[in-house]
Design a protein around this motif. Sequence first.
Motif, PDB file in Angstrom:
ATOM      1  N   GLY A  84       0.643  -1.318   0.189  1.00  0.00           N
ATOM      2  CA  GLY A  84      -0.101   0.044   0.086  1.00  0.00           C
ATOM      3  C   GLY A  84       0.881   1.522   0.113  1.00  0.00           C
ATOM      4  N   ALA A  85       1.979   1.355   0.095  1.00  0.00           N
ATOM      5  CA  ALA A  85       3.074   2.383  -0.072  1.00  0.00           C
ATOM      6  C   ALA A  85       2.502   3.171  -1.491  1.00  0.00           C
ATOM      7  CB  ALA A  85       4.459   2.045   0.069  1.00  0.00           C
ATOM      8  N   GLY A 143       3.439   7.312  -3.651  1.00  0.00           N
ATOM      9  CA  GLY A 143       4.278   8.512  -3.729  1.00  0.00           C
ATOM     10  C   GLY A 143       5.603   7.947  -4.788  1.00  0.00           C
ATOM     11  N   LYS A 144       6.487   8.785  -5.113  1.00  0.00           N
ATOM     12  CA  LYS A 144       7.576   8.479  -6.071  1.00  0.00           C
ATOM     13  C   LYS A 144       8.517   7.330  -5.183  1.00  0.00           C
ATOM     14  CE  LYS A 144      11.564  10.771  -8.202  1.00  0.00           C
ATOM     15  NZ  LYS A 144      12.105  11.958  -8.459  1.00  0.00           N
ATOM     16  N   GLY A 145       8.670   6.455  -5.823  1.00  0.00           N
ATOM     17  CA  GLY A 145       9.630   5.340  -5.249  1.00  0.00           C
ATOM     18  C   GLY A 145       8.736   4.402  -4.300  1.00  0.00           C
ATOM     19  N   ARG A 146       7.527   4.835  -4.085  1.00  0.00           N
ATOM     20  CA  ARG A 146       6.558   4.082  -3.002  1.00  0.00           C
ATOM     21  C   ARG A 146       7.186   4.102  -1.689  1.00  0.00           C
ATOM     22  NH1 ARG A 146       5.169  -1.806  -4.985  1.00  0.00           N
ATOM     23  NH2 ARG A 146       3.876  -1.499  -3.005  1.00  0.00           N
ATOM     24  N   LEU A 147       7.523   5.352  -1.209  1.00  0.00           N
ATOM     25  CA  LEU A 147       8.498   5.558   0.128  1.00  0.00           C
ATOM     26  C   LEU A 147       7.271   6.203   1.041  1.00  0.00           C
ATOM     27  CD1 LEU A 147      11.686   7.202  -1.365  1.00  0.00           C
ATOM     28  CD2 LEU A 147      11.324   4.753  -0.382  1.00  0.00           C
ATOM     29  N   VAL A 148       6.129   6.258   0.688  1.00  0.00           N
ATOM     30  CA  VAL A 148       5.093   6.801   1.712  1.00  0.00           C
ATOM     31  C   VAL A 148       4.219   5.934   2.216  1.00  0.00           C
ATOM     32  CG1 VAL A 148       3.449   8.761   2.053  1.00  0.00           C
ATOM     33  CG2 VAL A 148       5.418   9.223   0.488  1.00  0.00           C
ATOM     34  N   ILE A 149       3.657   5.858   3.544  1.00  0.00           N
ATOM     35  CA  ILE A 149       2.936   4.943   3.988  1.00  0.00           C
ATOM     36  C   ILE A 149       1.573   5.853   4.319  1.00  0.00           C
ATOM     37  CG2 ILE A 149       1.975   3.782   5.817  1.00  0.00           C
ATOM     38  CD1 ILE A 149       4.817   2.698   6.248  1.00  0.00           C
ATOM     39  N   PRO A 150       0.454   5.704   3.362  1.00  0.00           N
ATOM     40  CA  PRO A 150      -0.774   6.552   3.682  1.00  0.00           C
ATOM     41  C   PRO A 150      -1.467   5.885   4.986  1.00  0.00           C
ATOM     42  CG  PRO A 150      -1.066   5.035   1.904  1.00  0.00           C
ATOM     43  CD  PRO A 150       0.313   4.569   2.389  1.00  0.00           C
ATOM     44  N   ARG A 162      -6.006  13.024   5.253  1.00  0.00           N
ATOM     45  CA  ARG A 162      -5.370  12.004   5.030  1.00  0.00           C
ATOM     46  C   ARG A 162      -3.837  12.190   5.546  1.00  0.00           C
ATOM     47  NH1 ARG A 162      -5.078   7.771   0.650  1.00  0.00           N
ATOM     48  NH2 ARG A 162      -2.932   7.708  -0.169  1.00  0.00           N
ATOM     49  N   VAL A 163      -3.322  11.281   6.071  1.00  0.00           N
ATOM     50  CA  VAL A 163      -2.020  11.456   6.675  1.00  0.00           C
ATOM     51  C   VAL A 163      -0.921  10.593   5.892  1.00  0.00           C
ATOM     52  CG1 VAL A 163      -0.135  11.404   8.696  1.00  0.00           C
ATOM     53  CG2 VAL A 163      -2.877  11.675   8.864  1.00  0.00           C
ATOM     54  N   GLU A 164       0.172  11.180   5.256  1.00  0.00           N
ATOM     55  CA  GLU A 164       1.280  10.413   4.586  1.00  0.00           C
ATOM     56  C   GLU A 164       2.470  10.508   5.355  1.00  0.00           C
ATOM     57  OE1 GLU A 164       1.640  12.180   0.775  1.00  0.00           O
ATOM     58  OE2 GLU A 164      -0.276  11.006   0.013  1.00  0.00           O
ATOM     59  N   TYR A 165       3.045   9.276   6.054  1.00  0.00           N
ATOM     60  CA  TYR A 165       4.043   9.145   6.662  1.00  0.00           C
ATOM     61  C   TYR A 165       5.341   8.685   6.218  1.00  0.00           C
ATOM     62  CZ  TYR A 165       0.677   9.168  10.758  1.00  0.00           C
ATOM     63  OH  TYR A 165      -0.123   9.443  11.636  1.00  0.00           O
ATOM     64  N   HIS A 166       6.333   9.661   6.294  1.00  0.00           N
ATOM     65  CA  HIS A 166       7.789   9.482   5.872  1.00  0.00           C
ATOM     66  C   HIS A 166       8.643   8.865   7.096  1.00  0.00           C
ATOM     67  CE1 HIS A 166       7.244  11.323   1.768  1.00  0.00           C
ATOM     68  NE2 HIS A 166       6.245  11.865   2.511  1.00  0.00           N
ATOM     69  N   LEU A 167       8.984   7.404   7.068  1.00  0.00           N
ATOM     70  CA  LEU A 167       9.761   7.173   8.049  1.00  0.00           C
ATOM     71  C   LEU A 167      11.264   7.501   7.922  1.00  0.00           C
ATOM     72  CD1 LEU A 167       7.803   3.912   8.826  1.00  0.00           C
ATOM     73  CD2 LEU A 167       7.264   6.282   9.420  1.00  0.00           C
ATOM     74  N   GLN A 191       2.204  -2.453   8.390  1.00  0.00           N
ATOM     75  CA  GLN A 191       1.337  -2.056   7.467  1.00  0.00           C
ATOM     76  C   GLN A 191       1.274  -3.196   6.450  1.00  0.00           C
ATOM     77  OE1 GLN A 191       0.069   0.696   6.251  1.00  0.00           O
ATOM     78  NE2 GLN A 191      -0.255   0.410   4.151  1.00  0.00           N
ATOM     79  N   ASP A 192       2.157  -4.129   6.215  1.00  0.00           N
ATOM     80  CA  ASP A 192       1.870  -5.378   5.322  1.00  0.00           C
ATOM     81  C   ASP A 192       0.706  -6.048   5.690  1.00  0.00           C
ATOM     82  OD1 ASP A 192       4.084  -4.796   3.793  1.00  0.00           O
ATOM     83  OD2 ASP A 192       5.444  -6.007   4.795  1.00  0.00           O
ATOM     84  N   GLU A 193       0.587  -6.445   7.298  1.00  0.00           N
ATOM     85  CA  GLU A 193      -0.545  -7.021   7.634  1.00  0.00           C
ATOM     86  C   GLU A 193      -1.862  -6.464   7.544  1.00  0.00           C
ATOM     87  OE1 GLU A 193      -0.494 -10.064   9.539  1.00  0.00           O
ATOM     88  OE2 GLU A 193       1.685 -10.063   8.588  1.00  0.00           O
TER      89      GLU A 193
END
Length: 277
Positions: free
Chosen positions: A74-75, A77-84, A140-145, A169-171
């Motif tokens: 579910g990531a 954004g660019k490079g799929r680096l964001v968890i929504p 909506r929140v977008e987390y960058h870890l 997040q995978d779960e």
Amino acid sequence: MSQRNREGKRGARERLREQRERERARAKRKRTLGVLGAVVAVLGAAVGVGVVASRTDDDPGKGASGSALVPPRGAVGKGRLVIPSGKSEKSAQEGKAGRPGKAGPVTLTVYEDFRCPGCKQFEDVFRKTVHELQDAGRMRVEYHLVTIIDGNLGGTGSVRAANAAACAQDEDPAKFRAYHDVLYRHQPQETRDSYADNGRLIKLADQVPGLVTPAFRRCVEGGRHDTWVRKSNDVFAHSGYASTPTVLLGGKSIYGDPKKPLSPNKLKRMVLAADRD
């Protein structure tokens, strides 16, 4: 006064000056590495933040072991680096039936480090408000870890905790949100690298019903998302932002300016105003 005495006093002054210079240099290095030199005003209180002062990997696409970059499910954004986190744009739009022209909920972008005390302060103050706005479909929140504290103080707790959160997040995205909150509620002291212990992270995950599955354990213990976390941190290090938490609403920084402190009620007003635009 004899020439010898004058030279002796001059030499003493020079030695004192050199000693003071060395002490100032040591103090400057300590401030740079201490990450608590930056101060943020939140509701009139000063809190510590994580400041970028760490090296980044020469090859951000690979971790220390050279493992492949695997984004969590579910990531975006660019490079799929964001968890929504929050209602999807589609479901939010469906909840706004009869209100044409709306582009969906406003986005709160949050750059966080699970070891960062300033991030914990932000979460403790704003958690309830953020959840209310999410659940109402307003935001909506977008987390960058990121892993600033690992770089500044040493250790691997930032990476390990971020990987574990990505495993949650995978779960299930709902389990990510719950586990994210658990990690901040139980954040160890900044100088204690307790989150480097995978067993500790898994034990905390027991507080989220149904999260600790065999797949989750393998993901945490195997560091499935370590390289993804390092890539996320590398992108942040080159983003122009210098500290955590960095919080943006609709792309505009809204947190950390002592002259414009943010409060939960102010955040609500800002989100609702953006929703009316």
